[in-house]
Design a protein around this motif. Structure first.
Motif, PDB file in Angstrom:
ATOM      1  N   ARG A   6       0.875  -1.178   0.000  1.00  0.00           N
ATOM      2  CA  ARG A   6       0.000   0.000   0.000  1.00  0.00           C
ATOM      3  C   ARG A   6       0.911   1.227   0.000  1.00  0.00           C
ATOM      4  O   ARG A   6       1.788   1.339   0.860  1.00  0.00           O
ATOM      5  CB  ARG A   6      -0.881   0.041   1.261  1.00  0.00           C
ATOM      6  N   VAL A  13       1.374   4.634   0.974  1.00  0.00           N
ATOM      7  CA  VAL A  13       0.697   5.513   1.937  1.00  0.00           C
ATOM      8  C   VAL A  13       1.718   6.387   2.656  1.00  0.00           C
ATOM      9  O   VAL A  13       2.806   5.925   3.004  1.00  0.00           O
ATOM     10  CB  VAL A  13      -0.055   4.665   3.001  1.00  0.00           C
ATOM     11  N   TYR A  30      -4.550   4.734  13.616  1.00  0.00           N
ATOM     12  CA  TYR A  30      -3.567   5.061  12.578  1.00  0.00           C
ATOM     13  C   TYR A  30      -4.337   5.670  11.409  1.00  0.00           C
ATOM     14  O   TYR A  30      -5.452   5.244  11.107  1.00  0.00           O
ATOM     15  CB  TYR A  30      -2.868   3.758  12.149  1.00  0.00           C
ATOM     16  N   GLN A  32      -3.402   7.561   1.021  1.00  0.00           N
ATOM     17  CA  GLN A  32      -3.035   6.507   0.069  1.00  0.00           C
ATOM     18  C   GLN A  32      -3.237   6.984  -1.361  1.00  0.00           C
ATOM     19  O   GLN A  32      -4.238   7.624  -1.674  1.00  0.00           O
ATOM     20  CB  GLN A  32      -3.872   5.252   0.336  1.00  0.00           C
ATOM     21  N   HIS A  68      -5.261  -8.529   0.278  1.00  0.00           N
ATOM     22  CA  HIS A  68      -4.789  -9.091   1.542  1.00  0.00           C
ATOM     23  C   HIS A  68      -5.889  -8.912   2.585  1.00  0.00           C
ATOM     24  O   HIS A  68      -6.911  -8.273   2.323  1.00  0.00           O
ATOM     25  CB  HIS A  68      -3.463  -8.427   1.979  1.00  0.00           C
ATOM     26  N   HIS A 117      -6.313  -8.541   7.144  1.00  0.00           N
ATOM     27  CA  HIS A 117      -5.594  -8.403   8.411  1.00  0.00           C
ATOM     28  C   HIS A 117      -6.584  -8.186   9.541  1.00  0.00           C
ATOM     29  O   HIS A 117      -7.760  -7.872   9.313  1.00  0.00           O
ATOM     30  CB  HIS A 117      -4.567  -7.263   8.339  1.00  0.00           C
ATOM     31  N   ARG A 149     -11.820   3.809   4.369  1.00  0.00           N
ATOM     32  CA  ARG A 149     -11.236   4.818   3.483  1.00  0.00           C
ATOM     33  C   ARG A 149     -12.205   5.971   3.425  1.00  0.00           C
ATOM     34  O   ARG A 149     -13.416   5.743   3.341  1.00  0.00           O
ATOM     35  CB  ARG A 149     -11.067   4.333   2.040  1.00  0.00           C
ATOM     36  N   HIS A 196      -9.266  -7.524   0.823  1.00  0.00           N
ATOM     37  CA  HIS A 196      -9.505  -6.276   0.087  1.00  0.00           C
ATOM     38  C   HIS A 196      -8.331  -5.921  -0.812  1.00  0.00           C
ATOM     39  O   HIS A 196      -7.176  -6.118  -0.451  1.00  0.00           O
ATOM     40  CB  HIS A 196      -9.829  -5.122   1.042  1.00  0.00           C
ATOM     41  N   HIS A 232      -7.381  -2.789  -4.064  1.00  0.00           N
ATOM     42  CA  HIS A 232      -7.818  -1.537  -4.675  1.00  0.00           C
ATOM     43  C   HIS A 232      -7.316  -1.504  -6.110  1.00  0.00           C
ATOM     44  O   HIS A 232      -6.181  -1.904  -6.366  1.00  0.00           O
ATOM     45  CB  HIS A 232      -7.214  -0.322  -3.960  1.00  0.00           C
ATOM     46  N   ASP A 242      -6.904   6.771   4.784  1.00  0.00           N
ATOM     47  CA  ASP A 242      -7.177   5.477   5.434  1.00  0.00           C
ATOM     48  C   ASP A 242      -7.241   5.676   6.935  1.00  0.00           C
ATOM     49  O   ASP A 242      -6.444   6.446   7.490  1.00  0.00           O
ATOM     50  CB  ASP A 242      -6.013   4.505   5.211  1.00  0.00           C
ATOM     51  N   LEU A 288      -7.221   3.085  10.429  1.00  0.00           N
ATOM     52  CA  LEU A 288      -7.180   1.700  10.933  1.00  0.00           C
ATOM     53  C   LEU A 288      -7.067   1.722  12.452  1.00  0.00           C
ATOM     54  O   LEU A 288      -6.467   2.644  13.024  1.00  0.00           O
ATOM     55  CB  LEU A 288      -5.960   0.939  10.395  1.00  0.00           C
ATOM     56  N   TRP A 302      -5.163  -0.038  14.083  1.00  0.00           N
ATOM     57  CA  TRP A 302      -3.884  -0.747  14.210  1.00  0.00           C
ATOM     58  C   TRP A 302      -3.195  -0.499  15.558  1.00  0.00           C
ATOM     59  O   TRP A 302      -2.747  -1.458  16.216  1.00  0.00           O
ATOM     60  CB  TRP A 302      -3.017  -0.341  13.021  1.00  0.00           C
TER      61      TRP A 302
END
Ligand code: 1HN
Length: 359
Positions: free
Chosen positions: A81, A83, A102, A106, A117, A119, A125, A158, A160, A172, A174, A176
């Motif tokens: 990605r 970003v 986070y 992007q 991928h 996670h 977004r 997902h 893009h 983005d 997340l 995280w």
């Protein structure tokens, strides 16, 4: 500088204690223990929520040239990605915009695919620039336009792709930093490059986003089944609400992205909101325990955070820290602000608080 002690403080000189009893401290450490009194003051010193982060503004006019330059450095495929992450100055060296969230800008260039991928962190977004590139979530594509809020829940595949002739840039978000704290951050690459398309574009919106739900659907997921909350629809809702109700003195006309099947947040760890501040709106000051990140969609204005004034215009991003008194002021046209925070998480834990001068 002498710190102001409050009456519950540990009044011992811990350095002196340590020096006088080195054997005790060594034996305690060797036994995988540590004296709480060494750490108690940093806990007892804090009588208000926070701080953990700084107010911050990312002007799109500063960010965009760097995002475009990143396009010359590395491809979406090479980077996984591509970003540029928002680094809150108060949270360095963590790559985080609030203590639990986070965020990053992007870029997907024409003809590029960012490979599939999945996670454990959940993501969304919020589209800033371009139009017509897609995100595919578990085999369902959604074509994205500015102001759309697109959800990729935890452990959904997902990718893009941008089949248009313009770059696409989005923000983005997340959870995280939160999954890191929980020791639950993990990642899997799809064995191919792109997940096969298994549903028609927009399938989730017609099945679950229209106020009707297919018979036999059992909704057990913690996440919304809807992939894209389009700006076309949220903007219409904001416009209609602002015509028929008075704005809240602090928040203007503010609404929350929810799971249509449960009324809960679309993503439980990433509450998201959109608000309209009518032209000339002068918000009353308020504060909340959730640190909040804003992305300006329409209009311009300023947000006063204590003594700091952040002036914003479309596509700018700014962060309001935990428990920081702030007010929003719109210039002479209506302003629309998208925002996100961990409010829903705090509410579930009984930790969320708000202070506002108006009842
Ligand atoms: C990720 O999967 C995306 O799918 C964006 O677009 C940013 C940051 C950290 C980890 C995974 C995406 C990410 C990310």
């Amino acid at each position: 500088m002498a710190t102001k002690l409050n009456p519950r403080h540990v009044h011992v000189d811990t350095a002196e204690l340590k020096e006088a009893h080195p054997g005790f401290y060594r034996d305690v450490q060797d036994t995988k223990l540590w004296p709480l009194w060494e750490e108690m003051n940093q806990f007892a010193n804090r009588t208000e929520p926070g701080p953990g982060m700084a107010p911050a503004l990312w002007r799109y006019s500063d960010v965009r040239p760097l995002v475009m330059r990143s396009g010359d450095l590395i491809s979406a495929e090479e980077a996984e990605r591509r970003v540029l992450a928002l680094m809150n100055p108060g949270l360095k060296p963590n790559m985080a915009v609030t203590p639990t969230i986070y965020a990053g800008y992007q870029l997907v260039m024409p003809g590029e695919v960012a490979p599939s991928h999945r996670h454990s962190p959940a993501a969304f977004r919020f589209i800033l620039e371009g139009g017509g590139a897609y995100t595919a979530v578990n085999g369902e594509r959604t074509y994205m336009y500015p102001g759309d809020f697109v959800v990729t829940p935890s452990r959904t595949w997902h990718d893009h792709g941008n089949e248009t002739d313009e770059p696409m840039i989005w923000l983005d978000g997340l959870d995280w930093p939160l999954t890191n704290k929980l020791g639950l951050t993990y990642f899997e690459a799809w064995p191919g490059f792109q997940h096969p398309e298994t549903k028609p574009p927009g399938d989730s919106s017609v099945r679950y986003g229209m106020g009707v739900v297919p018979l036999g659907h059992e909704h057990r997921a913690a996440y919304t089944p809807v992939v894209n909350y389009t700006y076309e629809r949220t903007r219409e809702a904001l416009a209609a609400m602002s015509r028929s109700s008075d704005p809240d003195p602090c928040h203007g006309v503010k609404t929350r992205y929810t799971n249509p099947l449960t009324g809960d947040d679309a993503i439980p760890t990433l509450s998201a909101f959109i608000q309209l501040l009518p032209a000339g709106f002068h918000g009353a000051p308020c504060r909340q325990t959730d640190a909040c990140v804003y992305s300006v969609v329409e209009g311009s204005g300023r947000t006063e955070i204590g003594d700091i004034v952040l002036e914003w215009e479309p596509k700018d991003t700014f962060a309001v820290p935990i428990w920081a008194r702030h007010r929003h002021i719109a210039a002479d046209e209506d302003a629309v602000l998208f925002s996100f925070s961990d409010r829903g998480l705090q509410e579930k834990l009984g930790l969320w608080r708000e202070q506002r001068p108006h009842p």
